[in-house]
Design a protein around this motif. Structure first.
Motif, PDB file in Angstrom:
ATOM      1  N   GLN A   1      51.071  47.090  27.267  1.00  0.00           N
ATOM      2  CA  GLN A   1      52.162  46.122  27.163  1.00  0.00           C
ATOM      3  C   GLN A   1      52.165  45.196  28.374  1.00  0.00           C
ATOM      4  OE1 GLN A   1      55.996  47.893  26.694  1.00  0.00           O
ATOM      5  NE2 GLN A   1      56.994  45.989  26.117  1.00  0.00           N
ATOM      6  N   GLY A   2      52.073  43.895  28.132  1.00  0.00           N
ATOM      7  CA  GLY A   2      52.033  42.935  29.227  1.00  0.00           C
ATOM      8  C   GLY A   2      50.640  42.631  29.721  1.00  0.00           C
ATOM      9  N   GLY A   3      49.664  43.465  29.316  1.00  0.00           N
ATOM     10  CA  GLY A   3      48.282  43.233  29.719  1.00  0.00           C
ATOM     11  C   GLY A   3      48.021  43.515  31.187  1.00  0.00           C
ATOM     12  N   PHE A   4      46.761  43.327  31.601  1.00  0.00           N
ATOM     13  CA  PHE A   4      46.401  43.426  33.003  1.00  0.00           C
ATOM     14  C   PHE A   4      46.888  42.170  33.733  1.00  0.00           C
ATOM     15  CE2 PHE A   4      42.730  45.850  31.149  1.00  0.00           C
ATOM     16  CZ  PHE A   4      42.980  47.069  31.771  1.00  0.00           C
ATOM     17  N   THR A   5      47.079  42.288  35.025  1.00  0.00           N
ATOM     18  CA  THR A   5      47.231  41.087  35.830  1.00  0.00           C
ATOM     19  C   THR A   5      45.839  40.491  36.012  1.00  0.00           C
ATOM     20  OG1 THR A   5      46.893  42.223  37.943  1.00  0.00           O
ATOM     21  CG2 THR A   5      49.159  42.127  37.086  1.00  0.00           C
TER      22      THR A   5
ATOM     23  N   SER B   1      39.386  37.525  31.374  1.00  0.00           N
ATOM     24  CA  SER B   1      39.919  36.242  30.900  1.00  0.00           C
ATOM     25  C   SER B   1      41.346  36.436  30.414  1.00  0.00           C
ATOM     26  CB  SER B   1      39.050  35.681  29.769  1.00  0.00           C
ATOM     27  OG  SER B   1      39.094  36.536  28.640  1.00  0.00           O
ATOM     28  N   PRO B   2      42.122  35.350  30.345  1.00  0.00           N
ATOM     29  CA  PRO B   2      43.489  35.447  29.829  1.00  0.00           C
ATOM     30  C   PRO B   2      43.472  35.903  28.371  1.00  0.00           C
ATOM     31  CG  PRO B   2      43.162  33.376  30.990  1.00  0.00           C
ATOM     32  CD  PRO B   2      41.801  33.986  30.813  1.00  0.00           C
ATOM     33  N   ASP B   3      44.472  36.677  27.981  1.00  0.00           N
ATOM     34  CA  ASP B   3      44.578  37.144  26.604  1.00  0.00           C
ATOM     35  C   ASP B   3      45.067  35.987  25.725  1.00  0.00           C
ATOM     36  OD1 ASP B   3      45.110  38.331  24.194  1.00  0.00           O
ATOM     37  OD2 ASP B   3      46.230  40.022  25.032  1.00  0.00           O
TER      38      ASP B   3
ATOM     39  N   ALA C   1      42.362  42.743  36.037  1.00  0.00           N
ATOM     40  CA  ALA C   1      41.285  42.482  35.089  1.00  0.00           C
ATOM     41  C   ALA C   1      39.992  42.094  35.799  1.00  0.00           C
ATOM     42  CB  ALA C   1      41.695  41.383  34.113  1.00  0.00           C
ATOM     43  N   THR C   2      40.116  41.255  36.823  1.00  0.00           N
ATOM     44  CA  THR C   2      38.936  40.831  37.566  1.00  0.00           C
ATOM     45  C   THR C   2      38.296  42.006  38.291  1.00  0.00           C
ATOM     46  OG1 THR C   2      39.849  38.617  37.900  1.00  0.00           O
ATOM     47  CG2 THR C   2      38.089  39.293  39.381  1.00  0.00           C
ATOM     48  N   ALA C   3      39.133  42.866  38.884  1.00  0.00           N
ATOM     49  CA  ALA C   3      38.601  44.030  39.594  1.00  0.00           C
ATOM     50  C   ALA C   3      37.893  44.972  38.629  1.00  0.00           C
ATOM     51  CB  ALA C   3      39.725  44.756  40.324  1.00  0.00           C
ATOM     52  N   LEU C   4      38.493  45.197  37.441  1.00  0.00           N
ATOM     53  CA  LEU C   4      37.879  46.098  36.470  1.00  0.00           C
ATOM     54  C   LEU C   4      36.562  45.518  35.963  1.00  0.00           C
ATOM     55  CD1 LEU C   4      37.886  48.620  34.739  1.00  0.00           C
ATOM     56  CD2 LEU C   4      39.373  47.444  33.106  1.00  0.00           C
ATOM     57  N   ALA C   5      36.529  44.229  35.682  1.00  0.00           N
ATOM     58  CA  ALA C   5      35.292  43.586  35.211  1.00  0.00           C
ATOM     59  C   ALA C   5      34.201  43.710  36.271  1.00  0.00           C
ATOM     60  CB  ALA C   5      35.544  42.120  34.887  1.00  0.00           C
TER      61      ALA C   5
ATOM     62  N   ASN D   1      45.976  36.024  22.729  1.00  0.00           N
ATOM     63  CA  ASN D   1      46.930  36.456  21.710  1.00  0.00           C
ATOM     64  C   ASN D   1      48.194  37.076  22.298  1.00  0.00           C
ATOM     65  OD1 ASN D   1      45.157  35.968  19.301  1.00  0.00           O
ATOM     66  ND2 ASN D   1      43.879  37.378  20.455  1.00  0.00           N
ATOM     67  N   GLY D   2      48.358  36.947  23.598  1.00  0.00           N
ATOM     68  CA  GLY D   2      49.535  37.561  24.190  1.00  0.00           C
ATOM     69  C   GLY D   2      49.652  37.197  25.652  1.00  0.00           C
ATOM     70  N   THR D   3      50.269  38.088  26.433  1.00  0.00           N
ATOM     71  CA  THR D   3      50.444  37.841  27.855  1.00  0.00           C
ATOM     72  C   THR D   3      49.441  38.654  28.650  1.00  0.00           C
ATOM     73  OG1 THR D   3      52.092  39.613  27.983  1.00  0.00           O
ATOM     74  CG2 THR D   3      52.897  37.375  27.565  1.00  0.00           C
ATOM     75  N   GLY D   4      49.226  38.256  29.877  1.00  0.00           N
ATOM     76  CA  GLY D   4      48.333  38.999  30.739  1.00  0.00           C
ATOM     77  C   GLY D   4      46.868  38.662  30.529  1.00  0.00           C
ATOM     78  N   TRP D   5      46.012  39.516  31.093  1.00  0.00           N
ATOM     79  CA  TRP D   5      44.568  39.317  31.066  1.00  0.00           C
ATOM     80  C   TRP D   5      43.887  40.492  30.388  1.00  0.00           C
ATOM     81  CZ3 TRP D   5      41.265  35.806  34.148  1.00  0.00           C
ATOM     82  CH2 TRP D   5      41.981  34.678  34.593  1.00  0.00           C
ATOM     83  N   THR D   6      42.651  40.279  29.928  1.00  0.00           N
ATOM     84  CA  THR D   6      41.854  41.316  29.292  1.00  0.00           C
ATOM     85  C   THR D   6      40.454  41.326  29.908  1.00  0.00           C
ATOM     86  OG1 THR D   6      41.004  39.852  27.565  1.00  0.00           O
ATOM     87  CG2 THR D   6      43.082  40.990  27.104  1.00  0.00           C
ATOM     88  N   VAL D   7      39.696  42.366  29.589  1.00  0.00           N
ATOM     89  CA  VAL D   7      38.294  42.455  30.012  1.00  0.00           C
ATOM     90  C   VAL D   7      37.432  42.590  28.767  1.00  0.00           C
ATOM     91  CG1 VAL D   7      36.575  43.801  31.290  1.00  0.00           C
ATOM     92  CG2 VAL D   7      38.888  43.529  32.218  1.00  0.00           C
ATOM     93  N   GLN D   8      36.440  41.715  28.633  1.00  0.00           N
ATOM     94  CA  GLN D   8      35.535  41.758  27.480  1.00  0.00           C
ATOM     95  C   GLN D   8      34.229  42.433  27.886  1.00  0.00           C
ATOM     96  OE1 GLN D   8      37.059  38.546  28.320  1.00  0.00           O
ATOM     97  NE2 GLN D   8      38.696  39.388  27.036  1.00  0.00           N
ATOM     98  N   LEU D   9      33.805  43.395  27.067  1.00  0.00           N
ATOM     99  CA  LEU D   9      32.557  44.118  27.319  1.00  0.00           C
ATOM    100  C   LEU D   9      31.542  43.815  26.228  1.00  0.00           C
ATOM    101  CD1 LEU D   9      33.842  47.713  28.223  1.00  0.00           C
ATOM    102  CD2 LEU D   9      33.248  45.867  29.794  1.00  0.00           C
ATOM    103  N   SER D  10      30.324  43.548  26.646  1.00  0.00           N
ATOM    104  CA  SER D  10      29.212  43.418  25.707  1.00  0.00           C
ATOM    105  C   SER D  10      28.198  44.494  26.059  1.00  0.00           C
ATOM    106  CB  SER D  10      28.552  42.035  25.822  1.00  0.00           C
ATOM    107  OG  SER D  10      29.450  41.018  25.446  1.00  0.00           O
ATOM    108  N   PHE D  11      27.762  45.261  25.049  1.00  0.00           N
ATOM    109  CA  PHE D  11      26.793  46.318  25.274  1.00  0.00           C
ATOM    110  C   PHE D  11      25.390  45.853  24.899  1.00  0.00           C
ATOM    111  CE2 PHE D  11      30.761  48.679  24.524  1.00  0.00           C
ATOM    112  CZ  PHE D  11      30.769  49.511  25.634  1.00  0.00           C
ATOM    113  N   ARG D  12      24.397  46.456  25.488  1.00  0.00           N
ATOM    114  CA  ARG D  12      23.025  46.211  25.071  1.00  0.00           C
ATOM    115  C   ARG D  12      22.868  46.741  23.648  1.00  0.00           C
ATOM    116  NH1 ARG D  12      21.091  44.407  29.717  1.00  0.00           N
ATOM    117  NH2 ARG D  12      21.867  45.337  31.655  1.00  0.00           N
TER     118      ARG D  12
END
Length: 228
Positions: A211-215, A149-151, A219-223, A153-164
């Motif tokens: 810096q600048g975050g993922f594109t 999802s888009p960050d 981010a989508t590929a990593l997720a 709090n800044g620029t670029g994209w991030t990946v959110q992880l939820s663990f069991r």
């Protein structure tokens, strides 16, 4: 490979006192995900920049397992595991230095064929660093969800992880006990991201691209690779 950070979000909006940064991951018994790849979270024992994609020069005092010579002369999965996953990698600086100098980052013989119960000498996906990693502490089957999802709090994209739940306990304890140490996310034995732990993560974990975050594509590929 992005040297990003991991941000732990405890049940509140990201704000001062409510987030943490991390550097690296480890895994325990990685499992193939539907999107392809075995995800693991491993502690970083050492890291060094290779020379133009080839092996790192052997420093004085370095000692490599005998299998490394066989691996260089006649590469095979068996010799590669005996060299790059020697159990002594976890306890010997000399072995770590010797093994890292025994292979180049263009070597992909062990991609997808590593043993999560043993340490691992490997490289970042972009070949910018050679790593020696500890045994996996968490694996792909410990991830409940991974989304891009888009960050906010800044620029670029991030990946959110939820663990069991059981894995979240392991992760929280690990990050609390290893502040200021790096941890690596690996997929098929290659390091995707190796950020640095700043404090314990007790909630959702957000992986940023530095810096600048993922594109969006990164981010989508990593997720996808981590189980999204």
């Amino acid at each position: 490979m992005r040297v990003g950070v991991l941000v732990g979000v405890v049940s509140c909006a990201v704000a001062a006192g409510c987030s943490t940064t991390v550097s690296g991951t480890a895994s325990d018994g990685g499992v193939s995900r539907d999107a392809g790849g075995v995800a693991e979270f491993r502690p970083v024992l050492s890291a060094v920049a290779p020379v133009a994609g080839s092996a790192v020069p052997t420093p004085p005092g370095a000692v490599a397992p005998p299998a490394c010579a066989e691996y260089r002369d006649r590469p095979s999965v068996e010799a590669g595991k005996a060299c790059r996953q020697d159990p002594l990698l976890g306890i010997s600086d000399e072995y770590r230095a010797g093994v890292v100098s025994a292979f180049g980052c263009d070597d992909r013989a062990l991609d997808g064929k590593t043993d999560s119960a043993l340490p691992l000498a490997t490289c970042g996906e972009d070949g910018a660093e050679s790593f020696v990693l500890g045994r996996a502490i968490l694996g792909g089957d410990d991830i409940a969800a991974a989304t891009a999802s888009p960050d906010p709090n800044g620029t670029g994209w991030t990946v959110q992880l939820s663990f069991r739940s059981s894995a979240q306990t392991v992760w929280s304890e690990y990050t609390r006990e290893h502040v200021q140490e790096r941890v690596a996310f690996t997929v098929d034995g290659r390091v995707v991201s190796a950020p640095t732990i700043q404090s314990a993560i007790t909630g959702e974990t957000t992986v940023t691209g530095g810096q600048g975050g993922f594109t969006e594509e990164e981010a989508t590929a990593l997720a996808d690779r981590l189980g999204g």
